[in-house]
Design a protein around this motif. Structure first.
Motif, PDB file in Angstrom:
ATOM      1  N   LYS A   3       0.558  -1.461  -0.067  1.00  0.00           N
ATOM      2  CA  LYS A   3      -0.119   0.275   0.040  1.00  0.00           C
ATOM      3  C   LYS A   3       1.197   1.426   0.220  1.00  0.00           C
ATOM      4  CE  LYS A   3      -4.133  -1.404   1.674  1.00  0.00           C
ATOM      5  NZ  LYS A   3      -5.151  -1.423   3.123  1.00  0.00           N
ATOM      6  N   GLU A   4       1.842   1.061  -0.586  1.00  0.00           N
ATOM      7  CA  GLU A   4       2.884   2.339  -0.564  1.00  0.00           C
ATOM      8  C   GLU A   4       3.114   2.870  -2.139  1.00  0.00           C
ATOM      9  OE1 GLU A   4       5.503   1.225   2.963  1.00  0.00           O
ATOM     10  OE2 GLU A   4       4.373   2.545   4.147  1.00  0.00           O
ATOM     11  N   LEU A   5       4.140   3.836  -2.121  1.00  0.00           N
ATOM     12  CA  LEU A   5       4.928   3.538  -3.984  1.00  0.00           C
ATOM     13  C   LEU A   5       6.045   2.542  -3.366  1.00  0.00           C
ATOM     14  CD1 LEU A   5       5.159   7.792  -3.679  1.00  0.00           C
ATOM     15  CD2 LEU A   5       6.914   6.779  -5.438  1.00  0.00           C
ATOM     16  N   PRO A   6       5.746   2.276  -4.813  1.00  0.00           N
ATOM     17  CA  PRO A   6       6.863   1.223  -5.770  1.00  0.00           C
ATOM     18  C   PRO A   6       8.492   1.302  -4.919  1.00  0.00           C
ATOM     19  CG  PRO A   6       5.444   1.487  -7.063  1.00  0.00           C
ATOM     20  CD  PRO A   6       5.555   2.789  -6.117  1.00  0.00           C
ATOM     21  N   LYS A   7       8.675  -0.153  -4.022  1.00  0.00           N
ATOM     22  CA  LYS A   7       9.812  -0.403  -3.518  1.00  0.00           C
ATOM     23  C   LYS A   7      10.974  -0.622  -4.415  1.00  0.00           C
ATOM     24  CE  LYS A   7       8.523   0.637   0.974  1.00  0.00           C
ATOM     25  NZ  LYS A   7       7.320   0.803   1.446  1.00  0.00           N
ATOM     26  N   ILE A   8      12.497  -0.797  -4.895  1.00  0.00           N
ATOM     27  CA  ILE A   8      12.815  -1.566  -5.577  1.00  0.00           C
ATOM     28  C   ILE A   8      14.182  -2.050  -3.886  1.00  0.00           C
ATOM     29  CG2 ILE A   8      14.619  -1.575  -7.044  1.00  0.00           C
ATOM     30  CD1 ILE A   8      11.546  -1.261  -7.007  1.00  0.00           C
ATOM     31  N   ASP A   9      14.658  -2.758  -3.557  1.00  0.00           N
ATOM     32  CA  ASP A   9      15.388  -3.847  -3.334  1.00  0.00           C
ATOM     33  C   ASP A   9      15.839  -4.985  -3.375  1.00  0.00           C
ATOM     34  OD1 ASP A   9      16.402  -4.460  -0.886  1.00  0.00           O
ATOM     35  OD2 ASP A   9      14.657  -4.444   0.805  1.00  0.00           O
ATOM     36  N   TYR A  33       7.696   5.356 -13.688  1.00  0.00           N
ATOM     37  CA  TYR A  33       6.746   5.975 -12.152  1.00  0.00           C
ATOM     38  C   TYR A  33       7.844   5.833 -11.758  1.00  0.00           C
ATOM     39  CZ  TYR A  33       3.335   3.461 -14.849  1.00  0.00           C
ATOM     40  OH  TYR A  33       2.700   1.911 -15.621  1.00  0.00           O
ATOM     41  N   PRO A  34       7.811   7.313 -10.669  1.00  0.00           N
ATOM     42  CA  PRO A  34       8.812   7.151  -8.939  1.00  0.00           C
ATOM     43  C   PRO A  34       8.627   5.395  -8.443  1.00  0.00           C
ATOM     44  CG  PRO A  34       6.605   9.008  -9.039  1.00  0.00           C
ATOM     45  CD  PRO A  34       6.395   8.107 -10.003  1.00  0.00           C
ATOM     46  N   CYS A  35       9.684   6.124  -7.771  1.00  0.00           N
ATOM     47  CA  CYS A  35      10.319   4.095  -7.143  1.00  0.00           C
ATOM     48  C   CYS A  35      10.909   4.993  -5.413  1.00  0.00           C
ATOM     49  CB  CYS A  35      10.761   3.420  -7.473  1.00  0.00           C
ATOM     50  SG  CYS A  35       9.815   2.642  -9.314  1.00  0.00           S
ATOM     51  N   ARG A  36       9.846   4.326  -4.464  1.00  0.00           N
ATOM     52  CA  ARG A  36      11.332   4.595  -3.366  1.00  0.00           C
ATOM     53  C   ARG A  36      11.631   3.364  -3.020  1.00  0.00           C
ATOM     54  NH1 ARG A  36       9.421   7.414   0.901  1.00  0.00           N
ATOM     55  NH2 ARG A  36       7.918   8.276   0.599  1.00  0.00           N
ATOM     56  N   LEU A  37      12.805   3.759  -3.506  1.00  0.00           N
ATOM     57  CA  LEU A  37      14.214   2.924  -2.472  1.00  0.00           C
ATOM     58  C   LEU A  37      14.040   2.634  -0.720  1.00  0.00           C
ATOM     59  CD1 LEU A  37      17.340   4.806  -4.469  1.00  0.00           C
ATOM     60  CD2 LEU A  37      15.424   2.409  -5.586  1.00  0.00           C
ATOM     61  N   VAL A 235       2.227  13.530  -2.151  1.00  0.00           N
ATOM     62  CA  VAL A 235       0.612  12.558  -2.337  1.00  0.00           C
ATOM     63  C   VAL A 235       0.728  12.430  -3.217  1.00  0.00           C
ATOM     64  CG1 VAL A 235      -1.444  12.852  -1.208  1.00  0.00           C
ATOM     65  CG2 VAL A 235       0.355  13.261   0.183  1.00  0.00           C
ATOM     66  N   ILE A 236       0.486  12.680  -4.178  1.00  0.00           N
ATOM     67  CA  ILE A 236       0.383  13.008  -5.543  1.00  0.00           C
ATOM     68  C   ILE A 236       0.822  11.916  -6.715  1.00  0.00           C
ATOM     69  CG2 ILE A 236       0.336  14.277  -7.819  1.00  0.00           C
ATOM     70  CD1 ILE A 236      -2.610  14.603  -6.366  1.00  0.00           C
ATOM     71  N   VAL A 237       2.331  12.601  -6.085  1.00  0.00           N
ATOM     72  CA  VAL A 237       3.758  11.705  -6.996  1.00  0.00           C
ATOM     73  C   VAL A 237       3.027  10.316  -5.968  1.00  0.00           C
ATOM     74  CG1 VAL A 237       5.728  10.645  -6.183  1.00  0.00           C
ATOM     75  CG2 VAL A 237       5.211  13.206  -7.216  1.00  0.00           C
ATOM     76  N   ALA A 241       2.076   6.867  -8.585  1.00  0.00           N
ATOM     77  CA  ALA A 241       2.836   5.839  -8.636  1.00  0.00           C
ATOM     78  C   ALA A 241       2.536   4.071  -8.465  1.00  0.00           C
ATOM     79  CB  ALA A 241       3.832   5.812  -7.563  1.00  0.00           C
ATOM     80  N   GLN A 242       1.117   4.967  -7.692  1.00  0.00           N
ATOM     81  CA  GLN A 242       0.165   2.960  -6.666  1.00  0.00           C
ATOM     82  C   GLN A 242      -0.682   2.854  -8.245  1.00  0.00           C
ATOM     83  OE1 GLN A 242      -1.300   2.388  -2.797  1.00  0.00           O
ATOM     84  NE2 GLN A 242      -0.360   4.707  -2.500  1.00  0.00           N
ATOM     85  N   LEU A 243      -1.915   4.247  -8.240  1.00  0.00           N
ATOM     86  CA  LEU A 243      -2.748   3.654  -9.217  1.00  0.00           C
ATOM     87  C   LEU A 243      -2.034   3.393 -10.749  1.00  0.00           C
ATOM     88  CD1 LEU A 243      -4.343   6.736  -9.638  1.00  0.00           C
ATOM     89  CD2 LEU A 243      -6.016   5.463  -8.959  1.00  0.00           C
ATOM     90  N   LYS A 244      -0.783   3.599 -11.284  1.00  0.00           N
ATOM     91  CA  LYS A 244      -0.514   2.809 -12.047  1.00  0.00           C
ATOM     92  C   LYS A 244       0.930   1.829 -12.387  1.00  0.00           C
ATOM     93  CE  LYS A 244      -0.994   6.112 -15.989  1.00  0.00           C
ATOM     94  NZ  LYS A 244      -1.659   5.366 -17.422  1.00  0.00           N
ATOM     95  N   SER A 245       0.940   1.490 -10.883  1.00  0.00           N
ATOM     96  CA  SER A 245       2.370   0.172 -11.258  1.00  0.00           C
ATOM     97  C   SER A 245       1.810  -0.889  -9.865  1.00  0.00           C
ATOM     98  CB  SER A 245       3.682   0.516 -10.339  1.00  0.00           C
ATOM     99  OG  SER A 245       3.824   1.334  -8.878  1.00  0.00           O
TER     100      SER A 245
END
Length: 285
Positions: A3-9, A33-37, A235-237, A241-245
């Motif tokens: 439920k968050e911005l995509p996380k890259i690990d 899309y923006p990604c949260r690392l 918030v919009i970023v 990201a969630q809507l698209k990814s």
């Protein structure tokens, strides 16, 4: 459920390589899309350039730039130019969490949030390239077991050297002497940490030990935007990201961002983007 911005690990403790070792199409993971690392990522650029958004600020990464992306950073690649040649080193979130961080490392993490790119002289660019090449040879040697303690020592040695290099640069000291800019940077860091729960000016002012009026006036003077505009951008970023990814229902996305209901989220999103969440999800943007 995510439920968050995509996380890259990464699943391994440690990965190292260069543009020769990967399919450059992997960069598209960061472009759409923006990604949260979640991982700690070090990148040395040796040629070409890349335009990217890091924690909502725009940067152009060029030859001999050393990039430090800490866990929690939000990144999006906008454009790759020229013969882009780079080396990278990645440490997993699990490995990072097990690292003992002293004051110098904590200070470095704070500095790199504001200054994720450290330009190196050609001499140091060459030295770091040799270091990456050496580590690659060790990494790709078959049947070589990794000792976690050795990895921790290696990571700490990199962080300590980077800390020294950052503090040797007058530019960081000059920027740090500007109280208004420091307030804006600290505010930005707090927003990235707490935007899903807190969107109130008073909350951030209290966390920083200043009045809401002082925070609002300072942010407006330095950035030209209001506190609420900057919070809304983050918030919009995340929402985009969630809507698209993800395939999450819009209702779940609304709740993950602490909106009371879908209707409220929809109006908020449309007011700031010009389209409804569903329209954005179906669009090519």
């Amino acid at each position: 459920m995510e439920k968050e911005l995509p996380k890259i690990d990464i699943t391994d403790d440690f990965v190292i390589g260069s543009n020769d070792d990967i399919d450059l199409n992997i960069l598209s993971l960061y472009t759409q899309y923006p990604c949260r690392l979640r991982a700690e990522i070090f990148v040395l650029c040796r040629s070409g350039s890349i335009e990217a958004s890091i924690n909502l600020s725009e940067y152009t990464i060029k030859k001999n730039d050393f990039v430090i992306l800490s866990p929690g950073s939000i990144i999006q690649i906008n454009k790759v130019g020229g013969d882009f040649k780079f080396y990278f080193m990645v440490f997993s979130s699990e490995f990072i969490n097990g690292l003992n961080k002293n004051k110098s490392i904590i200070d470095l993490i704070y500095i790199t949030k504001s200054h994720p790119i450290l330009p190196l002289p050609e001499e140091f660019g060459s030295i770091y390239e040799e270091f990456f090449r050496l580590m690659k040879k060790v990494y790709y040697k078959k049947h070589t077991p990794y000792n976690p303690e050795i990895l921790k020592c290696m990571l700490l040695s990199i962080l300590y050297r980077l800390s020294d290099m950052y503090h040797e640069r007058p530019i960081w000291k000059e920027t740090g002497s500007n109280r208004s800019e420091e307030i804006c940077k600290k505010f930005g860091h707090l927003v990235i940490q707490h935007y899903t729960q807190e969107r109130n000016v008073a909350y951030y002012a209290q966390q920083m030990g200043i009045t809401p009026a002082h925070l609002s006036n300072t942010v407006k003077h330095v950035t030209g935007k209001t506190v609420m505009e900057l919070i809304s951008e983050v918030v919009i970023v995340d929402a985009k990201a969630q809507l698209k990814s993800t395939d999450l229902p819009i209702r779940d996305i609304a709740y993950s961002l602490n909106f009371p209901n879908v209707s409220f989220f929809g109006k908020y999103f449309k007011r700031l983007t010009g389209m409804s969440p569903q329209q954005y999800r179906n669009s090519d943007k």
